[in-house]
Each structure stands twice: as structure tokens, then as C-alpha cells.
Scaffold this active site. Structure first.
Site, PDB file in Angstrom:
ATOM      1  CG  HIS A  50      40.590  49.979  41.732  1.00 34.39           C
ATOM      2  ND1 HIS A  50      41.812  50.287  41.181  1.00 34.39           N
ATOM      3  CD2 HIS A  50      40.706  50.170  43.060  1.00 34.39           C
ATOM      4  CE1 HIS A  50      42.638  50.639  42.146  1.00 34.39           C
ATOM      5  NE2 HIS A  50      42.002  50.579  43.306  1.00 34.39           N
TER       6      HIS A  50
ATOM      7  CB  CYS B 177      55.291  29.481  37.209  1.00 30.65           C
ATOM      8  SG  CYS B 177      55.340  28.093  38.321  1.00 30.65           S
TER       9      CYS B 177
HETATM   10  N1  LIG Z   1      44.250  42.284  35.740  1.00 28.09           N
HETATM   11  C1  LIG Z   1      44.707  41.976  36.910  1.00 28.09           C
HETATM   12  O1  LIG Z   1      45.121  40.850  37.126  1.00 28.09           O
HETATM   13  C2  LIG Z   1      44.754  42.964  37.962  1.00 28.09           C
HETATM   14  C3  LIG Z   1      45.274  42.586  39.171  1.00 28.09           C
HETATM   15  C4  LIG Z   1      45.306  43.500  40.180  1.00 28.09           C
HETATM   16  C5  LIG Z   1      44.845  44.763  39.953  1.00 28.09           C
HETATM   17  N2  LIG Z   1      44.295  45.129  38.765  1.00 28.09           N
HETATM   18  C6  LIG Z   1      43.764  46.448  38.536  1.00 28.09           C
HETATM   19  O2  LIG Z   1      44.574  47.168  37.620  1.00 28.09           O
HETATM   20  C7  LIG Z   1      44.593  48.540  37.968  1.00 28.09           C
HETATM   21  C8  LIG Z   1      45.998  49.051  38.128  1.00 28.09           C
HETATM   22  O3  LIG Z   1      46.601  48.540  39.306  1.00 28.09           O
HETATM   23  P1  LIG Z   1      47.958  49.172  39.817  1.00 28.09           P
HETATM   24  O4  LIG Z   1      48.385  48.383  41.005  1.00 28.09           O
HETATM   25  O5  LIG Z   1      48.898  49.268  38.671  1.00 28.09           O
HETATM   26  O6  LIG Z   1      47.470  50.602  40.297  1.00 28.09           O
HETATM   27  P2  LIG Z   1      48.396  51.869  40.572  1.00 28.09           P
HETATM   28  O7  LIG Z   1      47.558  52.814  41.319  1.00 28.09           O
HETATM   29  O8  LIG Z   1      49.703  51.437  41.163  1.00 28.09           O
HETATM   30  O9  LIG Z   1      48.699  52.430  39.128  1.00 28.09           O
HETATM   31  C9  LIG Z   1      47.716  53.046  38.322  1.00 28.09           C
HETATM   32  C10 LIG Z   1      48.417  53.968  37.352  1.00 28.09           C
HETATM   33  O10 LIG Z   1      47.455  54.562  36.492  1.00 28.09           O
HETATM   34  C11 LIG Z   1      47.889  55.895  36.223  1.00 28.09           C
HETATM   35  N3  LIG Z   1      46.757  56.691  35.740  1.00 28.09           N
HETATM   36  C12 LIG Z   1      45.642  57.043  36.410  1.00 28.09           C
HETATM   37  N4  LIG Z   1      44.818  57.746  35.641  1.00 28.09           N
HETATM   38  C13 LIG Z   1      45.417  57.858  34.434  1.00 28.09           C
HETATM   39  C14 LIG Z   1      45.063  58.474  33.210  1.00 28.09           C
HETATM   40  N5  LIG Z   1      43.905  59.129  33.059  1.00 28.09           N
HETATM   41  N6  LIG Z   1      45.930  58.382  32.168  1.00 28.09           N
HETATM   42  C15 LIG Z   1      47.107  57.731  32.317  1.00 28.09           C
HETATM   43  N7  LIG Z   1      47.497  57.133  33.445  1.00 28.09           N
HETATM   44  C16 LIG Z   1      46.651  57.193  34.501  1.00 28.09           C
HETATM   45  C17 LIG Z   1      48.459  56.357  37.537  1.00 28.09           C
HETATM   46  O11 LIG Z   1      49.361  57.430  37.357  1.00 28.09           O
HETATM   47  C18 LIG Z   1      49.156  55.103  38.039  1.00 28.09           C
HETATM   48  O12 LIG Z   1      50.512  55.055  37.683  1.00 28.09           O
HETATM   49  C19 LIG Z   1      43.794  48.634  39.256  1.00 28.09           C
HETATM   50  O13 LIG Z   1      42.483  49.039  38.952  1.00 28.09           O
HETATM   51  C20 LIG Z   1      43.808  47.260  39.784  1.00 28.09           C
HETATM   52  O14 LIG Z   1      42.706  47.016  40.622  1.00 28.09           O
HETATM   53  C21 LIG Z   1      44.273  44.250  37.765  1.00 28.09           C
END
Ligand SMILES: NC(=O)c1ccc[n+]([C@@H]2O[C@H](COP(=O)([O-])OP(=O)(O)OC[C@H]3O[C@@H](n4cnc5c(N)ncnc54)[C@H](O)[C@@H]3O)[C@@H](O)[C@H]2O)c1
Ligand SMILES: NC(=O)c1ccc[n+]([C@@H]2O[C@H](COP(=O)([O-])OP(=O)(O)OC[C@H]3O[C@@H](n4cnc5c(N)ncnc54)[C@H](O)[C@@H]3O)[C@@H](O)[C@H]2O)c1
Lengths: 544, 544
Positions: B260, B403
């Protein structure tokens, strides 16, 4: 179409005055005396509507008639979509209009959704049911022109020519505001019916199709120092071009054509109104292109007149932005009206406080006028305005009044009104509201929040906090809109309307909401670094 | 840095449990057990913060300690900016984070404001003080994987390999969710400290820097039907490329790298983490360019694996959007997780219901677990989850549980919890909240509202009505954010948190808020034409 008209008198149709007030103001917004085009449910400002369609309108009426004080109606872009559980000190209606996720927030996507019946344009007070006709903007326009006169002409606008475009729902207030402020006025509108409406309501003095005649009238009046107002049918760009050719430079130059909407608002140069209406349908893309190009030309001409000495400002219709898009690179070389004239007022929590007598009786408004004059005897400016307004402003729909009040003053006025209702000095409850254009209720970087001291123009946390404060405080209805004034993508803003029905409940809600609402203006401007706001905030002991 | 930790026990520090609860949850969000980087006040999701800076943090604590039940604190992008007048049934804190007027709503403008100290990124539950560590997303992820298994693998994920990228704050829930659902799991993260954290909290089983070793482990486990989870240090794009070379096709493929945010989140291909951190500072523009290109490559590889048969979906990080911007034209050829697996739940008003024991005593959570099992004896899925969670989920910070509950169920659960407090069956009040990702609280066209039946994906009136309903209903704190999950410009969403302190006041507020909140999901989905939502709405007699 059915002839929309708010019920008058003090008999309830709904279950409480809270819902009765919402019902009356909703219908009042669509009263043919008030609305620009009730057939299409259009209230003002291009396509600003009160309800999404006929079906939604009927459903809203039905729900308001049945709603009790432990529930609230939700309205989504003019459509009633649900009833939630609340309590007597909560808003009875909660409205969200025209809001789009930013990356999709443009006219194109909006129009798609509108065509599919999923949205309507709420403008500021159209979809939030607190438009009161042209008087609404009259006081704001008057404040602006007076403030402009104070700044540039030693407080005297006599012998000064003010030129502008657009005499529609909002722009139609300009001639009266200008003449009240002492100036000679020339307004240009492509649509003769709009000017005729201002003649009918005594907002403008004379009307003509002839440039020569208009110029003769205003130049003579200016010479004599007469505050005459003239409406000229034509394209504003063409008229400005002629003025330059003829060596006539207005003293003050602005514009209120519906430039915020390049498709359904502004009429491109070089075509008749009829041709324009046809092209809108046949080829919207081409229309928009022509529209934006015409705005560029329009602003080029304004800049030329500015160079020649005209005090030139943008009047909140986003004209400069579209002119820039149309190729006029230095479109932002003249300022918007807010930083130029209004922000100092915002720093004191001042804004467009308005109220309506639900009885329908003009005497009730005169009673409130009198009460305010007694409550603020030291405020000459206010008293002059109330007197002028009583004499010169024709009511449209339910009788109403507007004046700018600041921190402390709004709460005081609200409690006085509630007392007038409690003691039977007015015949029915009074409803108090305001424009979304207020000190702490809007984020609009090309208008209300242009050139903020700290550069926070685009931060829209503030109107959201305003919404929450007024919802939690117990306004009678609240609203949050996108795109008012300057069009899709360019603004976000909140509204509130609160009832004075003479009850203790109303006293409590008024004490909270009419404190919170201007307080947001103080918080916002103090945070941005304005000394005046900090000073006022300190005086009220309200900064944390 | 000071060691942030919420007070435990049932002694008040603030003037009421309403403000005490806000204070504890605010500090809990920054507890080193919970937050990804408390030093920088970062809670999760890239740069999602709980307060704007140290000064704001201290001021928030101070105000919360002093605030009475007739006032409310306003927080603007993590900074306390004012106190307004409210009442005991209104929210104590009202929060607006990261909101920008649409035409300025991008990372570039946001970063400018952030650098000047005018904004912070609120993510979803970081700036709204209801993040509860990785468990928060665990249940959602588990629901998604189970739902995926039901749809594509007859409800059985054994002998199936699930591959994903990103093991950060949210993504770190994937290994445990996958193994709970029965699958074999391979997760790739460029940052070894992130994987180590999942080892420490028992969310993942094994860690390695070697692709060969990881593959050997997971292929053996898959063969045997073992639900092993492996974390591999590396770039996700590189690993997917190797899988294709080696002819290994995952059964399920998704991603939760912080896509994001192309600048402060995603790490571009072809550089070490250290090099990336350096380039971020030295040349942000170049970084972003590389980042977006790498995402395009990443998605190309996912599409190749999809062609080979991998069930592929986007997991809500806006990866497809940036891949498209980076040149991958058919990036949206695989679906988002919401339309694929979550929307049917939203149509029943189901969403991520969570609660926290303010006492700090895990026994209180076990008491609530037990009470829910008794309240919903027919709900096998729920009971299985509660049992698994008790056994396998390590608490982080204050003990909490999550939950998914739907229309009717949430209100019922809330009243039960309030009763547990009233009767002293738990040792202190319980706070109930949810993610902004919920059935009626978010507009996010690339995620929660992707591919709505009526095309209303971008209409954000709905989260605003949700905000108003919960503010008017009397949630204990409310919030409205922009850009959560998918980044600036792409989402708007509302949050609510409500206190069960055993009082009648709480009973009333719970009856309203925990009705209104899921009701918004029913209204929204019924209006969009989903039959299931209409059916549920009819059952509850709630459609107008
Ligand atoms: N599906 C959902 O319900 C939901 C909910 C909230 C957030 N998200 C989204 O999911 C994503 C992850 O959120 P988060 O809180 O875990 O973020 P975060 O920043 O805590 O973790 C992201 C991870 O991705 C890794 N990363 C970045 N580039 C990479 C690459 N090229 N190869 C391998 N690893 C890589 C980073 O090292 C980091 O550990 C965000 O974009 C967030 O907005 C999804
Ligand atoms: N400054 C403020 O306080 C404020 C408040 C609200 C709205 N506005 C903005 O002011 C503008 C006017 O609002 P309104 O309610 O009067 O709109 P409106 O649509 O009722 O009136 C606009 C008028 O402009 C005329 N017009 C359009 N193109 C023209 C042209 N080329 N030459 C001459 N006349 C032309 C139209 O015929 C119409 O009468 C809008 O953009 C509105 O958003 C300003």
C-alpha cells in the site's frame, strides 16, 4: 409538479418538533419561492438537490412523520437508507451527500453514479435542508464587499463600479449586497430568466440585453455616486472584453458563474444558452473542453483588468482551477475571497449564523431581530445589517434571517431564541443553522482554506471533527458533503442545524452545539498559527 | 524510549472508566508486545501511528486523566486539538486521522504535510487505539483461508501449499491462520527480524535464509499433510521466480507485503534491506519508481502461477493498483479477497468483533470465551475458533479476543459482557471494538468494496453514516480515517470502540451502537442489491 410548501403554524404533523422541523425545512428547501428548480428537486448551485428523486422525497417525508425521539434517519446522497437507534439528545437526521473515495472523486465518476441513480449533488445547504433562498448568501456577500471596501477604498464604495458574472441562486445576492454596501453594480448572466428572478425579488434594479445601455446606466450612476444595480444578459467573457476595448476598468471585479461545474454549470463562450443546453446532452466531453477553455479566456481578461487596477478576487466558484486546467497558467494570480476578506472573521469563530421561524410568521423574525439588537447593543455593524435587512430583504419561503456571529455570540443568541419560544414570544419553534462555509466546518484549498498560514489547506480532519462534535453535542440534524462550492474533488464540509423548541433539552443541546461549532474555527485557526484565533481562544480559556 | 504499558487492575487513574479505557487502550497500542515500533510510535501497517509525536502523546494522556463525562477530546491526525462539550452518552474521544481533500489525497502531499509535522498516518486501528497485536487480523485471515478452502478444496486444506509474502504486523498472522486451517505454509519476508518476531510469538514454526531448505521442509510437510509453517528470508518476487523455474505451483497464492505504501513499505527487488533503507532517504523518487516496477514484476509472476493453477487472490494491500501503475496491465486479473471470500459474511452484518480485558487478567478473557460458547451453542465454527484461539494464540499486551459476529449477535454479546462486569464475574470493565475493515464502515474500491453489485464501490457516504450512527449512539470513542490498508487516496473508513463497565448507561449505549454498527452493513449491502442482506434485513424488520 406538486407544489412543495412547508406547513406553517404551531400544530405538529410529526411526532415531535425535532422531526417536524426537519420536515418543514426539507419542504422549504423545495418551495418554488426558495428553490431554483423544484421540478428537478434542485435547490441552488447548479445541480444541488434536496433529495435524490421523487421516490426518495416521499419516503423521507413518510419516515419523518413516523420517527420517534429514540431513532434517527440516515440519508445517503438524498436517499433515505435506514433508521438507527439513538436518543432524544442525538440528531434526528444524519446525512452524507456526494462523498467519494478520493481517487475516484471527480465529476466524471460522479456523473456515472448519478446517471445510474446512485448519487446526487448536495452542494452545501441544498442536501442538508438549510438553504433559505438568496438571503442566505446575501449577508456573506455583504460582509465580503464591506470588508473589501474597508481594505481598499477607506470604507466607502460610493462612486465605485463593481462588475461580476453570474446572477443565479447564490450569485443573485451580489447586486443587493453591493448596493447595500454603497457601490454601483453591473452583473452579467447568460440566462435572462435568472436576472428576471432577481428583478422580481427586488435584489436587482434594472435589466437589459444591451451592453451599450447597461454601460450608460452604470457609468452615469457611478458618476453620481448612486448605488444602482444593473443586470446585463450576455456572456461574462464577452462583456469583459468589451470593457477592456472601451477603456473601462471596474473598481472591483469578481465572478459567481457556476464555474465549479464545467459541464452542468458554466456556459462556454460563443454559443447561446439553447445551443449550450443541446451540446451538454449531445457531446458532454466537447462541452467540458469548451467550458474550460472559456474559463481560461475569462480569467485572462480578469487578469488584464487586474493589471489595469481593478481589485480582483475569486468568489469561491473554483474558476481559477478550471482556468488553469484550460491553459491559463497564472490563473491563481488573483486571490480567493477567504484569505483576502473572510479569514480574520473565521479567527473569531464568526460565520453565517441563520435562523428560520417555523411558524411562517414574519413577526417572529422581527421579534428575534429585536432581541438580538438588545442582546448586542454595542455591535453597530450587526444592528445596521438587521435594520437594512428588515427593510430591503424580501423573505422567500419560511421567514428567516442571517447574520455573522462569533464565538460566544452564537450560544448566547441560541439560548435567547429558545427563551423566546419557551415564553411564547414567538408563535412556534425556531430552527438555527448555518452554511457549510463556516470557520471550522470546511476544507477547501481553493476557497475557505486557501493559503492557510501553516500550509494545512488540504487537511480535512477538521470538518470531520466538526461533524463529530455537533453529532455528539446533539444538533437536530447533521450533514457531511463533498464538492460543495468548488465541485467534485475540491472540498469536504460539515453542516449542522439545531432546534430551539423552548425545552430544557434544547437549552442543553444549544449550550453544547453552539459552543462546539464556532470552537472548531478557533481550534483550527489557532492550530494553524493565527494570532487572532489564539487570542480569542485564550479569552475563552478553551485552548488545551 | 519510555516503556509504554497500559495500567492493569480495577483501580481508576482517570475520572471514569470511559476515559480510563481510552487511556489504557492508547498505551496498549504502544506496548512493545503489541506495537511494531514503539520508538517511533508506530503500531503496525507501515507507518500507522497512535499519536503524532511524543508531545502529542503526553498531552493526550494528560487530557484523558482530567476529562469528565460532559466533555470530549478531539484528536486530529494524532494530535489533541481541543475539548468540546458533550454528555455521558456521547463518545469521550473523537478522532480524525490522515483525511485529505480528494484532489490533494496522495502520498506525495501527505508526506509533505507529515514532514512539516501536520499529519500522521492512522492506518485502521493504530490511530484509533484498538489494535490488539497480530491476533486482531488472525481471525480475519483464518476466516478467509477457511472460506477459500471451502470454495476450492472441499473444505480441506491438508496437503495444500499456501505461499505468501510479508510477515509484518498484519501479514504475520498468516502462518498461524493457515496452519489452524490445516494448510502447509511458506511465507517470504525480506526482513529477518519480522520473521523472528513470529517465531517468538509462536505464530510460525521454522525460519531459514535458504530457499532450498525452505522448499525441502514445506514439500515434505505438504506430502505428509502436515500443517507446518516456514518463514523464508528473501524477496517475494525472487522466490516466486524460483518456484516457477522449479515447476512448483502453490495451491493457494496471496501477498501481504506492505504494498500500500511504495515508499515506506514495499522493498524493491534487487537490493538488500539496508540498501533499501538508505535509498528511501537519499532518493525517494527513484525508490518509488523501483518499488512500483518491482510490484509489476511481482504480480506478473503471480499471474503466471495463477495460470498454472494456483488459487490466487489479492489480500488487501493495493498491490494490484501499484502493479498496474508500474506497467502490469492485467494486474486486476486475480480478485481481491473481499468479493471472493468476505462479502457473503458482510451481507449478514458479520465483521471483526474484538474485545479486551482492561483488568489485564487472561482469566477474564477465558470467562468471556465461556460465556460466548454458552450464548451461541449452535455455532460450531465459533466454538472451534474460541477453543483453538485459547490454545494457540499468545496474548500481546492486554488480553484480548476476536471473533466474527453478525447482526444481532454483536448486541447480544455486548450485553452479556456488560453483565459479566456488573456481576463481578470479570475483574474490571471490558472494552469492545472492531477493525475499520467491517461490513458497513469502509469504502475502499480496491479492497472491501471491490466489485459491488451496483457499481457503488467508490461511494463513501456509507462510512460517514456509520461514523454518525456510532457517535450519536454513544460509542466510547469514534474515528474516521483515510488511506488505511490500501494507502492514500484509496479508502475512507470509520471505527468505533464501546465500553462495557457494568452500568445501565453502558447497557443503553451497547443496545444502540452494537445494533447500528452491523446494521450499516445490512443497509449498505441491501441497497447495493445483495439478496442475502435483504433477507437478513427483513428478518430483523429493519429495512425502510
Ligand atoms: N487483508 C487485510 O485484512 C489487511 C488488513 C490490514 C492491512 N492490510 C495490508 O496488508 C499489508 C501488510 O500489512 P502489515 O501490517 O503486515 O505491514 P508491515 O509493514 O508491518 O509488514 C510488511 C512486511 O512486508 C515485508 N516486505 C516488504 N517488501 C517486501 C518484498 N519485496 N519481499 C518480501 N517482503 C517484503 C516487510 O519486510 C514487512 O515485514 C499492508 O499493505 C496493509 O495495508 C491488509
Ligand atoms: N462565495 C460563496 O460564498 C459561494 C457560496 C456558495 C456557492 N458559491 C459558488 O458560486 C457559484 C454560483 O453559485 P449559484 O448558486 O449562483 O449557481 P447557479 O447555477 O444558480 O448560477 C450560476 C449562474 O451563472 C450563469 N452563467 C454560467 N456561465 C455563464 C457565462 N459564461 N456568462 C454569464 N453567466 C454565466 C448561469 O446562467 C447561472 O445563472 C457556484 O460555483 C457556487 O459553487 C460561492
Amino acid at each position: 409538479h406538486p407544489h412543495y410548501k412547508a406547513p406553517r403554524g404551531n400544530k405538529l404533523h410529526a411526532k415531535s418538533w425535532q422531526t417536524e422541523a426537519a420536515l418543514r425545512m426539507f419542504l422549504n428547501n423545495l418551495d418554488a419561492e426558495v428553490a431554483e428548480n423544484p421540478d428537478e428537486l434542485v435547490v441552488y448551485g447548479g445541480i444541488g438537490q434536496a433529495a435524490r428523486n421523487r421516490e426518495s422525497l416521499e419516503k423521507i417525508i413518510q419516515v419523518l412523520l413516523e420517527l420517534d425521539e429514540n431513532h434517527s434517519l440516515l440519508v445517503q446522497s438524498g436517499k433515505p437508507v435506514g433508521v438507527v437507534r439513538t436518543h432524544p439528545q442525538a440528531p434526528r437526521v444524519m446525512i452524507a451527500n456526494s462523498n467519494l473515495v478520493p481517487a475516484w472523486a471527480d465529476w466524471k465518476h460522479f456523473e456515472e453514479l448519478r446517471e445510474r441513480g446512485l448519487m446526487m449533488y448536495g452542494q452545501m445547504t441544498a442536501g442538508s435542508w438549510i438553504y433559505i433562498g438568496t438571503q442566505g448568501i446575501l449577508q456573506g456577500t455583504y460582509e465580503t464587499f464591506v470588508s473589501c471596501g474597508n481594505k481598499h477604498f477607506d470604507g466607502d464604495l460610493r462612486h465605485k463600479l463593481l462588475v461580476t458574472g453570474g446572477l443565479g441562486g447564490m450569485g443573485g445576492a451580489q447586486p443587493l449586497a453591493a448596493t447595500l454596501a454603497g457601490a454601483t453594480f453591473l452583473g452579467v448572466d447568460i440566462d435572462p430568466t435568472r436576472i428576471q428572478k432577481r428583478i422580481d425579488t427586488r435584489y436587482i434594479d434594472k435589466m437589459t440585453y444591451s451592453y451599450e445601455e447597461a454601460i450608460q446606466w452604470v457609468m452615469e450612476a457611478k458618476e453620481k455616486g448612486e448605488n444602482l444595480s444593473v443586470g446585463l444578459v450576455g456572456d461574462i467573457g464577452d462583456v469583459l472584453e468589451r470593457l477592456i476595448q472601451d477603456g473601462i476598468t471596474p473598481d472591483v471585479l469578481t465572478d459567481q458563474t457556476s464555474a465549479h461545474d464545467p459541464l452542468n454549470g458554466y456556459v462556454p463562450n460563443g454559443m447561446s444558452l439553447e445551443e449550450a443546453l443541446q451540446l451538454r446532452k449531445d457531446n458532454p466531453e466537447l462541452y467540458k473542453e469548451k467550458s474550460i477553455k472559456s474559463m481560461a479566456r475569462h480569467v485572462e481578461l480578469m487578469l488584464k483588468l487586474q493589471e489595469k487596477g481593478a481589485v480582483t478576487f475569486d468568489y469561491g466558484n473554483n474558476l481559477r482551477e478550471f482556468a488553469r486546467q484550460g491553459g491559463c497558467e497564472n490563473a491563481f494570480n488573483f486571490p480567493g475571497f477567504t484569505p483576502a476578506y473572510i479569514r480574520p472573521l473565521f479567527c473569531e469563530g464568526k460565520g453565517p449564523f441563520r435562523w428560520v421561524a417555523l411558524s411562517g410568521d414574519p413577526e417572529d423574525i422581527y421579534t428575534t431581530d429585536q432581541a438580538l439588537k438588545e442582546a448586542f447593543p454595542e455591535n453597530d455593524h450587526l444592528i445596521k445589517w438587521l435594520d437594512e435587512a428588515r427593510e430591503k430583504v424580501a423573505f422567500q419561503g419560511l421567514p428567516s434571517r442571517i447574520c455573522w456571529l462569533g464565538m460566544g455570540e452564537r450560544e448566547k443568541a441560541g439560548l435567547i431564541f429558545n427563551d423566546l419560544v419557551r415564553t411564547g414570544k414567538v408563535k412556534a419553534p425556531i430552527i438555527i443553522g448555518r452554511d457549510h462555509l463556516d470557520c471550522g466546518s470546511v476544507a477547501s484549498p481553493n476557497r475557505e482554506t486557501e493559503s492557510m498560514l501553516d500550509g494545512s489547506d488540504a487537511v480535512s480532519d477538521w470538518p470531520l471533527l466538526n461533524l463529530m462534535s455537533n453529532t455528539a453535542g446533539g444538533a437536530t440534524w447533521v450533514s457531511f458533503h463533498h464538492g460543495g462550492g468548488v465541485g467534485m474533488g475540491y472540498s469536504q464540509h460539515a453542516g449542522q442545524v439545531i432546534l430551539a423548541d423552548g425545552t430544557d433539552r434544547a437549552d442543553e443541546c444549544i449550550r453544547r452545539v453552539l459552543y462546539n461549532d464556532p470552537a472548531m474555527g478557533i481550534f483550527r485557526h489557532a492550530d494553524a498559527g493565527y494570532d487572532k484565533a489564539k487570542e480569542v481562544g485564550d479569552n475563552f480559556g478553551m485552548l488545551i
